[in-house]
Design a protein around this motif. Structure first.
Motif, PDB file in Angstrom:
ATOM      1  N   THR A  62       0.801  -1.238   0.000  1.00 34.42           N
ATOM      2  CA  THR A  62       0.000   0.000   0.000  1.00 34.42           C
ATOM      3  C   THR A  62       0.834   1.288   0.000  1.00 34.42           C
ATOM      4  O   THR A  62       0.268   2.372   0.070  1.00 34.42           O
ATOM      5  CB  THR A  62      -0.939   0.024   1.214  1.00 34.42           C
ATOM      6  N   ALA A  63       2.159   1.166  -0.070  1.00 34.42           N
ATOM      7  CA  ALA A  63       3.017   2.360  -0.059  1.00 34.42           C
ATOM      8  C   ALA A  63       2.983   2.991  -1.456  1.00 34.42           C
ATOM      9  O   ALA A  63       3.798   2.661  -2.326  1.00 34.42           O
ATOM     10  CB  ALA A  63       4.440   1.989   0.342  1.00 34.42           C
ATOM     11  N   VAL A  64       2.034   3.884  -1.656  1.00 34.58           N
ATOM     12  CA  VAL A  64       1.740   4.428  -2.986  1.00 34.58           C
ATOM     13  C   VAL A  64       2.963   5.079  -3.636  1.00 34.58           C
ATOM     14  O   VAL A  64       3.265   4.817  -4.805  1.00 34.58           O
ATOM     15  CB  VAL A  64       0.581   5.446  -2.900  1.00 34.58           C
ATOM     16  N   HIS A 118     -11.619 -10.088  -1.807  1.00 31.41           N
ATOM     17  CA  HIS A 118     -10.374  -9.321  -1.992  1.00 31.41           C
ATOM     18  C   HIS A 118     -10.686  -7.827  -1.952  1.00 31.41           C
ATOM     19  O   HIS A 118     -11.694  -7.377  -2.499  1.00 31.41           O
ATOM     20  CB  HIS A 118      -9.749  -9.692  -3.339  1.00 31.41           C
ATOM     21  N   VAL A 119      -9.822  -7.063  -1.299  1.00 37.81           N
ATOM     22  CA  VAL A 119     -10.035  -5.619  -1.186  1.00 37.81           C
ATOM     23  C   VAL A 119      -9.134  -4.872  -2.164  1.00 37.81           C
ATOM     24  O   VAL A 119      -7.919  -5.095  -2.203  1.00 37.81           O
ATOM     25  CB  VAL A 119      -9.769  -5.139   0.263  1.00 37.81           C
ATOM     26  N   SER A 120      -9.725  -3.997  -2.963  1.00 35.16           N
ATOM     27  CA  SER A 120      -8.972  -3.198  -3.921  1.00 35.16           C
ATOM     28  C   SER A 120      -9.176  -1.707  -3.624  1.00 35.16           C
ATOM     29  O   SER A 120      -9.582  -1.341  -2.528  1.00 35.16           O
ATOM     30  CB  SER A 120      -9.374  -3.559  -5.349  1.00 35.16           C
ATOM     31  N   THR A 121      -8.926  -0.870  -4.599  1.00 32.96           N
ATOM     32  CA  THR A 121      -8.755   0.557  -4.337  1.00 32.96           C
ATOM     33  C   THR A 121      -9.349   1.471  -5.400  1.00 32.96           C
ATOM     34  O   THR A 121      -9.504   1.074  -6.569  1.00 32.96           O
ATOM     35  CB  THR A 121      -7.244   0.862  -4.222  1.00 32.96           C
ATOM     36  N   ASP A 122      -9.639   2.702  -4.999  1.00 35.41           N
ATOM     37  CA  ASP A 122     -10.082   3.740  -5.932  1.00 35.41           C
ATOM     38  C   ASP A 122      -8.966   4.160  -6.884  1.00 35.41           C
ATOM     39  O   ASP A 122      -9.220   4.779  -7.913  1.00 35.41           O
ATOM     40  CB  ASP A 122     -10.595   4.964  -5.161  1.00 35.41           C
ATOM     41  N   PHE A 123      -7.723   3.786  -6.551  1.00 33.02           N
ATOM     42  CA  PHE A 123      -6.573   4.183  -7.380  1.00 33.02           C
ATOM     43  C   PHE A 123      -6.527   3.457  -8.726  1.00 33.02           C
ATOM     44  O   PHE A 123      -5.649   3.730  -9.534  1.00 33.02           O
ATOM     45  CB  PHE A 123      -5.267   3.943  -6.624  1.00 33.02           C
ATOM     46  N   PRO A 154      -5.260   3.378 -14.209  1.00 35.07           N
ATOM     47  CA  PRO A 154      -4.442   3.802 -13.065  1.00 35.07           C
ATOM     48  C   PRO A 154      -3.382   4.825 -13.458  1.00 35.07           C
ATOM     49  O   PRO A 154      -2.826   4.776 -14.561  1.00 35.07           O
ATOM     50  CB  PRO A 154      -3.791   2.499 -12.597  1.00 35.07           C
ATOM     51  N   LEU A 155      -3.115   5.752 -12.540  1.00 41.65           N
ATOM     52  CA  LEU A 155      -2.132   6.797 -12.790  1.00 41.65           C
ATOM     53  C   LEU A 155      -0.722   6.389 -12.369  1.00 41.65           C
ATOM     54  O   LEU A 155       0.252   7.020 -12.778  1.00 41.65           O
ATOM     55  CB  LEU A 155      -2.520   8.075 -12.023  1.00 41.65           C
ATOM     56  N   GLY A 156      -0.604   5.358 -11.539  1.00 38.33           N
ATOM     57  CA  GLY A 156       0.715   4.982 -11.018  1.00 38.33           C
ATOM     58  C   GLY A 156       0.858   3.480 -10.841  1.00 38.33           C
ATOM     59  O   GLY A 156      -0.052   2.704 -11.132  1.00 38.33           O
ATOM     60  N   VAL A 157       2.011   3.093 -10.325  1.00 38.25           N
ATOM     61  CA  VAL A 157       2.351   1.676 -10.154  1.00 38.25           C
ATOM     62  C   VAL A 157       1.423   0.992  -9.159  1.00 38.25           C
ATOM     63  O   VAL A 157       0.964  -0.121  -9.400  1.00 38.25           O
ATOM     64  CB  VAL A 157       3.820   1.531  -9.707  1.00 38.25           C
ATOM     65  N   TYR A 158       1.136   1.658  -8.040  1.00 36.77           N
ATOM     66  CA  TYR A 158       0.265   1.058  -7.030  1.00 36.77           C
ATOM     67  C   TYR A 158      -1.096   0.703  -7.626  1.00 36.77           C
ATOM     68  O   TYR A 158      -1.571  -0.432  -7.520  1.00 36.77           O
ATOM     69  CB  TYR A 158       0.095   2.006  -5.843  1.00 36.77           C
TER      70      TYR A 158
END
Length: 288
Positions: free
Chosen positions: A61-63, A97-102, A120-124
């Motif tokens: 989770t370290a964006v 499984h939990v995912s993200t708005d990212f 997605p805008l980034g690697v995370y």
């Protein structure tokens, strides 16, 4: 019901463990308890536990760090997730499984639906999106992905606790006001995960607390509630700044509010609460 939670030290895993009662047995499996890199060992470990469902509460989770650590981000958020999905399929166990708005770019301007295009805008965000894709390639029959955002808890490190510390030590703060989303109390997310497992919910759904905020709004609310609860001695100025004023290695979506309609339809038993009320609930608990 017996639930195996992948993860032990994180906010979500901790909150799920607090739900344990006569009707729910929770087994949190940390790094020393389970080998996510080996499907063979993982199968043995899960089979031995014989859970009714597996909830994956572990993630990279370290964006910002992910931008220079793509290999590990993909390993934890995609490869290991695929291993979990494969093992759950082999054992015919529901997988949450939990995912993200990212996973979203953040330029839609209205709440994102579960089936909206991801970018997605980034690697995370890319690693989480890859994990989602792999789950439904491997085990769509009994898998559920819950996307969430801005998670906090009385346990672990998070925005609320960071703000409280800074508010007690700094003369003023500057907080970003042009990133818009929804704060989410991990206790409510924990309940959502367990209920999704109990009711065999499948597919992608969105879960956050109700309402919309910027990080600036969130910080202002934290200070107001903390003052009312006696957690802070004095009010300090909080200044609204833009993303451009505070550059970070990873880009964040400007608008990542999630539409929760499909979740509400799938689990009407789960009451959605406004983020400010949930924030107050958490802070009262934190204050003791």
């Amino acid at each position: 019901m017996k639930v195996a939670v992948i993860g032990r030290s994180g906010q979500l895993a901790w909150e799920i463990q607090q739900l344990q009662d006569a009707e729910l047995a929770v087994f949190c499996l940390g790094r020393n308890d389970v080998d996510l890199s080996s499907p063979v060992k993982l199968t043995e470990q899960i089979k031995l536990l014989a859970p009714d469902a597996v909830i994956n509460a572990s993630a990279y989770t370290a964006v910002d760090t992910a931008e220079s650590d793509q290999e590990n981000a993909l390993k934890l958020n995609c490869e290991y997730v695929g291993n979990l999905a494969s093992v759950c399929k082999k054992l015919a166990i529901p997988f949450i499984h939990v995912s993200t708005d990212f996973v979203f770019q953040g330029d839609k301007g209205s709440p994102y639906l579960p089936d909206d295009a991801i970018s997605p805008l980034g690697v995370y965000g890319a690693s989480k999106a890859a994990g989602e894709k792999l789950i439904f390639e491997l085990y769509p029959q009994k898998s559920c992905v819950l996307r969430t955002s801005w998670v906090y808890s009385t346990h672990g490190n998070n925005f609320v606790k960071t703000m409280l510390k800074l508010m007690s030590t700094k003369p003023e703060l500057s907080v970003i006001s042009d990133q818009i989303g929804s704060p989410t109390y991990a206790k409510g997310l924990a309940i959502a995960c367990v209920e999704a497992a109990k009711h065999y919910v499948t597919g992608i759904h969105h879960y956050t607390d109700n309402g919309v905020a910027s990080w600036y709004d969130f910080a202002v609310a934290i200070q107001e509630i903390a003052l009312s609860l006696g957690m802070l001695e004095k009010e300090i100025p909080i200044n609204a700044i833009t993303t451009a004023d505070y550059p970070t290695p990873a880009k964040r979506p400007h608008y990542s509010v999630l539409d929760k309609s499909s979740f509400v339809n799938a689990l009407p038993c789960c009451e959605l609460v406004h983020w400010r009320k949930q924030l107050e609930n958490m802070m009262r608990e934190l204050a003791g």
